[in-house]
Design a protein around this motif. Structure first.
Motif, PDB file in Angstrom:
ATOM      1  N   ALA A 189     -17.399 -16.000 -37.387  1.00 29.69           N
ATOM      2  CA  ALA A 189     -16.731 -17.004 -36.553  1.00 29.69           C
ATOM      3  C   ALA A 189     -17.714 -17.487 -35.490  1.00 29.69           C
ATOM      4  CB  ALA A 189     -15.474 -16.438 -35.897  1.00 29.69           C
ATOM      5  N   TYR A 220     -13.115 -10.558 -30.046  1.00 31.16           N
ATOM      6  CA  TYR A 220     -12.899 -11.906 -30.582  1.00 31.16           C
ATOM      7  C   TYR A 220     -11.419 -12.257 -30.637  1.00 31.16           C
ATOM      8  CZ  TYR A 220     -12.355 -15.608 -34.079  1.00 31.16           C
ATOM      9  OH  TYR A 220     -11.991 -16.755 -34.736  1.00 31.16           O
ATOM     10  N   PRO A 236     -12.842 -20.925 -33.834  1.00 30.79           N
ATOM     11  CA  PRO A 236     -12.631 -21.065 -35.286  1.00 30.79           C
ATOM     12  C   PRO A 236     -12.326 -22.489 -35.708  1.00 30.79           C
ATOM     13  CG  PRO A 236     -10.708 -20.066 -34.240  1.00 30.79           C
ATOM     14  CD  PRO A 236     -11.792 -20.108 -33.203  1.00 30.79           C
ATOM     15  N   GLU A 237     -11.964 -23.343 -34.754  1.00 31.78           N
ATOM     16  CA  GLU A 237     -11.636 -24.739 -35.076  1.00 31.78           C
ATOM     17  C   GLU A 237     -12.873 -25.621 -35.227  1.00 31.78           C
ATOM     18  OE1 GLU A 237     -12.358 -25.054 -30.691  1.00 31.78           O
ATOM     19  OE2 GLU A 237     -11.605 -23.526 -32.074  1.00 31.78           O
ATOM     20  N   TRP A 277     -17.281 -20.142 -41.649  1.00 26.65           N
ATOM     21  CA  TRP A 277     -16.101 -19.573 -41.018  1.00 26.65           C
ATOM     22  C   TRP A 277     -14.817 -20.338 -41.353  1.00 26.65           C
ATOM     23  CZ3 TRP A 277     -20.035 -22.287 -38.761  1.00 26.65           C
ATOM     24  CH2 TRP A 277     -19.721 -23.528 -38.229  1.00 26.65           C
ATOM     25  N   ARG A 278     -14.896 -21.334 -42.221  1.00 23.96           N
ATOM     26  CA  ARG A 278     -13.759 -22.226 -42.443  1.00 23.96           C
ATOM     27  C   ARG A 278     -12.527 -21.478 -42.983  1.00 23.96           C
ATOM     28  NH1 ARG A 278     -16.219 -26.139 -45.368  1.00 23.96           N
ATOM     29  NH2 ARG A 278     -16.785 -27.282 -43.482  1.00 23.96           N
ATOM     30  N   HIS A 280     -11.756 -18.342 -42.698  1.00 22.49           N
ATOM     31  CA  HIS A 280     -11.211 -17.482 -41.652  1.00 22.49           C
ATOM     32  C   HIS A 280     -10.349 -18.275 -40.678  1.00 22.49           C
ATOM     33  CE1 HIS A 280     -10.787 -15.218 -37.999  1.00 22.49           C
ATOM     34  NE2 HIS A 280     -11.485 -16.139 -37.363  1.00 22.49           N
ATOM     35  N   GLY A 281     -10.844 -19.434 -40.239  1.00 24.36           N
ATOM     36  CA  GLY A 281     -10.100 -20.241 -39.280  1.00 24.36           C
ATOM     37  C   GLY A 281      -8.741 -20.663 -39.800  1.00 24.36           C
ATOM     38  N   LEU A 284      -6.412 -17.554 -39.906  1.00 25.71           N
ATOM     39  CA  LEU A 284      -5.997 -17.150 -38.564  1.00 25.71           C
ATOM     40  C   LEU A 284      -4.846 -18.015 -38.060  1.00 25.71           C
ATOM     41  CD1 LEU A 284      -6.208 -15.717 -35.845  1.00 25.71           C
ATOM     42  CD2 LEU A 284      -8.139 -17.214 -35.283  1.00 25.71           C
TER      43      LEU A 284
END
Length: 313
Positions: A189, A220, A236-237, A277-278, A280-281, A284
């Protein structure tokens, strides 16, 4: 299911081009469903860019989400057209008598500014205190996480000597918590901040559930026991190019910034960065909507009550 946003919001065209299912206000009036009502307090200077990033993540859910945008005050913006703010953003007085399922407070470029020197600090405190009685779950991102910890736990501002910038490895430390359900044991991230979130410090001074930490970036992801307050210290955005834009800006201003860590292939700024990290974002935000908002909120928001959050989960 789609997110519902105003018909003419600039993000609409961008998200449609990405084949993201959005619903116009006009079409939503025919839907026989109770959507989640999520308010986004956008503190970032480039509001159109930031709102698009958050809307993209909120769209990846089977739940219909009705989005409203909130501005912190009526001061003129240097980076966003006033017409855009007037057309698409609410003033706090317009929403303070209503209830919402979720609230997202974005980051802000205030890492080296003391809380008492932030122009809208008192107003931000008012919004956060209002949310305690009007919002099912609030998500605090980056600088807002630091501000939320100050309000909820009276934690002083802790600042790193060097800016944390790059894409960092994190480990899930509470694998059975619903917010991290489906996460890989280790994930990436991005971060862009001066704020320091030491795991030992937060464990000692708060009762938060620490959910994911990094050896380099600290805490985090954390949550209160009732999941009404969720803290995300990174970004994450962010789009693939966001850290590059910030790095280029700082270079142009003569700040001699460090190259964002683990971001450019071979750590070479001449190489095109890759978003690692896409997934994961999206997960989440889907988990927050599902486990912290949808499964906690009352069907009738007019009957919002703090009593339902006093039980042990």
């Amino acid at each position: 299911m789609p997110i519902k946003i105003p018909d003419q919001l600039p993000a609409s065209d961008i998200l449609r081009q990405e084949r993201i299912f959005i619903m116009s206000e006009s079409r939503a009036t025919t839907q026989m469903i109770r959507p989640l009502k999520v308010l986004i307090l956008n503190l970032m200077p480039k509001k159109i860019e930031t709102e698009t990033q958050f809307l993209r993540l909120l769209s990846n859910s089977p739940l219909q989400v009705d989005i409203e945008l909130l501005r912190i005050d009526d001061r003129p913006s240097k980076n966003t057209p006033e017409e855009h703010l007037n057309n698409f953003y609410r003033q706090f007085d317009m929403v303070k008598n209503r209830n919402f399922d979720g609230l997202i407070i974005t980051g802000a470029p205030l890492g080296l500014v003391q809380f008492e020197d932030v122009a809208y600090w008192e107003h931000l405190q008012t919004v956060m205190e209002w949310a305690n009685n009007h919002v099912t779950s609030s998500l605090y991102v980056c600088w807002a996480a630091q501000a939320g910890l100050k309000l909820l736990y009276d934690l002083p501002k802790r600042t790193r000597k060097e800016k944390l910038s790059g894409v960092y490895q994190h480990d899930v430390i509470n694998e059975f918590h619903p917010i991290v359900r489906g996460f890989d044991d280790s994930f990436l991230a991005p971060h862009s901040r001066y704020a320091d979130f030491s795991p030992d410090y937060l464990s000692e001074h708060t009762d938060l559930d620490l959910l994911a930490t990094s050896a380099d970036a600290g805490v985090y992801l954390a949550s209160t026991k009732d999941k009404r307050h969720v803290f995300v210290t990174g970004h994450p955005e962010y789009d693939a190019q966001t850290l590059h834009t910030e790095y280029s800006r700082d270079l142009a201003e003569g700040m001699d910034p460090a190259i964002p860590l683990n971001y450019y292939p071979n750590d070479n700024p001449d190489n095109k960065p890759i978003a690692s990290w896409r997934s994961h974002g999206h997960l989440l935000f889907a988990n927050w909507l599902n486990y912290c908002v949808y499964q906690q909120t009352p069907y009738d928001l007019e009957h919002f009550s703090l009593d339902k959050f006093t039980r042990d989960d």
